[in-house]
Design an enzyme around this catalytic site. Sequence first.
Site, PDB file in Angstrom:
ATOM      1  N   ASP A 192       0.831  -1.208   0.000  1.00  0.00           N
ATOM      2  CA  ASP A 192       0.000   0.000   0.000  1.00  0.00           C
ATOM      3  C   ASP A 192       0.869   1.262   0.000  1.00  0.00           C
ATOM      4  O   ASP A 192       1.700   1.458   0.879  1.00  0.00           O
ATOM      5  CB  ASP A 192      -0.888  -0.062   1.252  1.00  0.00           C
ATOM      6  CG  ASP A 192      -1.703   1.194   1.520  1.00  0.00           C
ATOM      7  OD1 ASP A 192      -1.791   2.053   0.627  1.00  0.00           O
ATOM      8  OD2 ASP A 192      -2.263   1.292   2.634  1.00  0.00           O
ATOM      9  N   HIS A 365      -3.908   4.252   6.618  1.00  0.00           N
ATOM     10  CA  HIS A 365      -2.821   3.796   5.743  1.00  0.00           C
ATOM     11  C   HIS A 365      -1.459   4.045   6.369  1.00  0.00           C
ATOM     12  O   HIS A 365      -1.243   5.044   7.069  1.00  0.00           O
ATOM     13  CB  HIS A 365      -2.907   4.505   4.391  1.00  0.00           C
ATOM     14  CG  HIS A 365      -4.176   4.233   3.654  1.00  0.00           C
ATOM     15  ND1 HIS A 365      -4.322   3.162   2.796  1.00  0.00           N
ATOM     16  CD2 HIS A 365      -5.366   4.882   3.659  1.00  0.00           C
ATOM     17  CE1 HIS A 365      -5.555   3.174   2.298  1.00  0.00           C
ATOM     18  NE2 HIS A 365      -6.196   4.197   2.811  1.00  0.00           N
TER      19      HIS A 365
END
Length: 552
Positions: A192, A365
């Site tokens: 990610d 994130h």
Amino acid sequence: MAQKLKIMALGGLNEIGKNLYVYEYGKDILVVDCGMGFPDEDMYGIDVVIPDITYLIENKDRVRGIVLTHGHEDHIGAMPYVMRKLDCPVYATRLTAGLVRLKLEEHGLADKVKLITRSAGDVFKVGLFQIEFVHVNHSIPDSIAVAIKTPIGNVIHTGDFKIDLTPIEGGVFDFTRFAELGKEGVLALLSDSTNVERTGYSDSERHVGQSMDKLFQGCDKRIIVTTFASNVHRIQQIIDCAARYKRKVGITGRSMENVIKMAVEEGYMNIPKGVLVEMNKLNSLPVSKTVIITTGSQGESMSALYRMAFSEHRQVKIGAGDRVIMSASAIPGNERQVTKVIDELFYKGVEVIYDRSMDIHVSGHACQQEQMTMMALTKPRFFIPVHGEHRMLCRHAELAQDMGIPASNVVVAGIGDVIEVTPKTIKKNGTIPSGRTLVDGEIEGGVQNIVMRDRQHLAQDGMIVIIMTMSSQDGSMISDPEIITRGFVYVKDNADLMEEMLRVVEESIESCERQHITDWAGIKGKVKTNLSGYLYKATRRSPMILPVIMEV
């Protein structure tokens, strides 16, 4: 000789959204995630953007299964559209499966899709791939990374992740298992990239609960909180705050209502008795004793908060007695819509809390240190940054090189690129069909680029319809042409221009008679060309011109 593992993205690269990744070895195909994206501002009438799955349809007999990393829209939103065309099992954790089931039920597909629930730590086969779910932290419970054992080595696909040392529920990021996988040997890591531009670590979700408490304490206004419907932990903290300060909670927004109902049934949320009330009963209570949790954190035009802001909500009239807390950050591309809603709330005298310094939202994130930790634990031979716009992928690639991965072992790819991996090499080799499919209401894929160009043309320059009544016997004009404009000019204020347009049309028809052009297509073409040329010179605009001949 070992075969090559092919890795391809049909979404999620050079963009935020519509994540869909394809792993192919021999005759077997594995799909990881199946997400949607938000339409751009110039995609008039488009509701949802999903990946182009032409390649999967062409090879549907080889698709062994779909694995989902978590329940956010950009990872599961395309499921109803994709599962109309594919016939394969879907594997997901319990909350993710519940959210997918809601979507499939809305589209009448619940009985047609084999949805298999697995938990973090489970190991199972999908074709020749051996899959293991590994627990990670994110802004939604039951998020996992996927360890994929292939005949040539192990691949780790992180999904969306962060490292939260004080999570609300579900346990800490599984350091131990990632380290064990690193010792076993990781051929490739796909990680990610969303927060790669931020140094340090992402904050814990618990910080939001502490900030919420401060905003509730001593407040005598009605409190309205908007966040992502899928952020179950955030919603739980809001409800806990409300209960602590003796406030009743109402829920508005269909997706919010559905998610909370499902999360309570599945045991992911615990709502104290008597706190939740129907929206129609909330209005009879003192404003200082009420909280509304609503959808609309991204400024969506059909969301409950948007309708409140623009006085279109049937149950909630918003004004100076309200405090609105925007507990979400704008997804890239949605900033203008979010700002529009915030401005409208300010016009109405609402107190709006949206400043990041208030810690009313934390990212789900990983920032740079967490991304580096993932690389350090897994020690991959090859690295492929995913889930991010192009600058994010490039920055993540640089970070991997800083961690000692050779530049030749790092690949920054685009949607449709075929990445070929062997035990010793990685390279891009060719492409597969890719792009985006636009969904307009119940129309999927019928809105092609030419249709979007027409919509953009109409939005920018408007349309002119010229109606000509002509004799079927000799092609002569039976009555004066009629001109109808839409989105071009206001007719009453532009009488001179309308007269000139009529003159150009009549002269074009006369020119056709002199040149013996009698076919309708030729006449319409002449009228369109001449009028278009005149209008551009006169107005510097190019409206869509539609000549119509009424044959009498």
